[in-house]
Design an enzyme around this catalytic site. Structure first.
Site, mmCIF file in Angstrom:
data_model
loop_
_atom_site.group_PDB
_atom_site.id
_atom_site.type_symbol
_atom_site.label_atom_id
_atom_site.label_comp_id
_atom_site.label_asym_id
_atom_site.label_seq_id
_atom_site.Cartn_x
_atom_site.Cartn_y
_atom_site.Cartn_z
ATOM 1 N N LYS A 111 0.825 -1.215 0.000
ATOM 2 C CA LYS A 111 0.000 0.000 0.000
ATOM 3 C C LYS A 111 0.856 1.260 0.000
ATOM 4 O O LYS A 111 0.611 2.216 0.762
ATOM 5 C CB LYS A 111 -0.973 0.003 1.181
ATOM 6 C CG LYS A 111 -1.969 -1.161 1.142
ATOM 7 C CD LYS A 111 -2.941 -1.089 2.301
ATOM 8 C CE LYS A 111 -3.948 -2.223 2.253
ATOM 9 N NZ LYS A 111 -3.350 -3.551 2.540
ATOM 10 N N ARG A 112 1.827 1.318 -0.879
ATOM 11 C CA ARG A 112 2.723 2.463 -0.948
ATOM 12 C C ARG A 112 2.068 3.623 -1.695
ATOM 13 O O ARG A 112 1.273 3.421 -2.614
ATOM 14 C CB ARG A 112 4.038 2.074 -1.639
ATOM 15 C CG ARG A 112 4.857 1.021 -0.900
ATOM 16 C CD ARG A 112 5.256 1.494 0.487
ATOM 17 N NE ARG A 112 6.253 0.625 1.106
ATOM 18 C CZ ARG A 112 6.071 -0.066 2.221
ATOM 19 N NH1 ARG A 112 4.917 0.001 2.847
ATOM 20 N NH2 ARG A 112 7.026 -0.824 2.723
#
Length: 292
Positions: A111-112
């Protein structure tokens, strides 16, 4: 330029088969199941393992070995490796390498999301050829603006990898951001942007996917979101322990169901630590997704 094999998509300018094409082939051959590898401390304990690096490694490789023949993809939860520091990340590197050897596609659930050179560095870590953390795809957060993801979108296209962009999540706080705008909601704009990115990919499935929770209920209808038009894979976490069934997925996703990669973690992992029991749990889930 290499000759294109019928039924595959070559990455523009790279002569490689795209992630969307590879995932579509894996889903057709094995079925639409993604198994999340989530080494929560409670699961390690339930398996009789210590909450340390050795327990993490034993857990992860056991799950991978058990589900490799059945799953189109695995999804290691990066945070649960990070909590063990550099040694935990080394275990994640090993999991990704073993999955490559076993021909199982990987989705790094990281989830960057950031801007500029920082986003480029995240892309370099998860999507660059030769990176020890290189996965087949990575989850991304677009809430600094979809275009902030450009370094990852472009590097994924260049290297034949993919991304899954958070669109509609099932946590109670999600609607406070994702539903804002009604008919022109944030989530709908993300889906439209992903569909635009997939125009660069020929064939049936592009390499820019969306994360849409399996338990979002009527949100897709309420927000007028046409996921079939996105032409990308849909990662649908929440199958099993969070209450979603394959029937719920069919009802929720409708004509986009063929794009859905049903994701189960705790429901399958709780069957361990015996490999046979894990494989049986994965097979039951897969049979349900196939409608068998």
């Amino acid at each position: 330029m290499p000759e294109q094999v019928p039924g595959t998509q070559l990455v523009p300018g790279a002569g490689r088969e795209s992630f969307g094409s590879r995932l579509g082939a894996a889903m057709a051959a094995r079925g639409p199941l993604c198994v999340g590898i989530d080494p929560h401390p409670s699961l390690l304990s339930a398996w009789g393992l210590k909450d340390d690096v050795e327990g993490l490694r034993a857990f992860s490789l056991t799950v991978l070995d058990a589900v490799a023949p059945l799953a189109a993809a695995i999804k290691p939860q990066v945070a649960l490796y990070e909590r063990h520091g550099s040694a935990g990340m080394a275990v994640l590197e090993e999991v990704l390498a073993v999955a490559r050897d076993e021909s199982v596609l990987t989705i790094a659930d990281a989830k960057r999301g950031d801007i500029g050179s920082t986003m480029a560095a995240y892309a370099d870590a998860w999507l660059r050829d030769g990176s020890p953390l290189a996965a087949d795809s990575v989850t991304l957060s677009p809430y600094l603006g979809f275009e902030s993801l450009r370094p990852a979108l472009d590097l994924a296209a260049e290297t034949g990898r993919g991304v899954f962009v958070l669109a509609l999540t099932s946590n109670p706080e999600g609607p406070s951001v994702q539903h804002v705008g009604g008919a022109d909601s944030v989530a709908r704009r993300i889906a439209l942007a992903a569909g635009g990115e997939n125009l660069r990919y020929p064939g049936d499935m592009g390499s820019v996917g969306l994360v849409v929770g399996a338990t979002v209920g009527s949100a897709l209808v309420d927000l007028d979101m046409d996921l079939a038009a996105v032409r990308g894979p849909i990662l649908a976490p929440g199958l099993g322990a969070q209450g979603a069934t394959p029937a719920h997925l069919r009802a929720t996703f409708g004509n986009a169901y063929a794009q859905v990669l049903g994701t189960s973690s705790r429901d399958i992992l709780a069957a361990g630590p015996e490999r046979g029991a894990l494989r049986d749990a994965a097979r039951r889930t897969l049979d349900g997704l196939r409608g068998e």
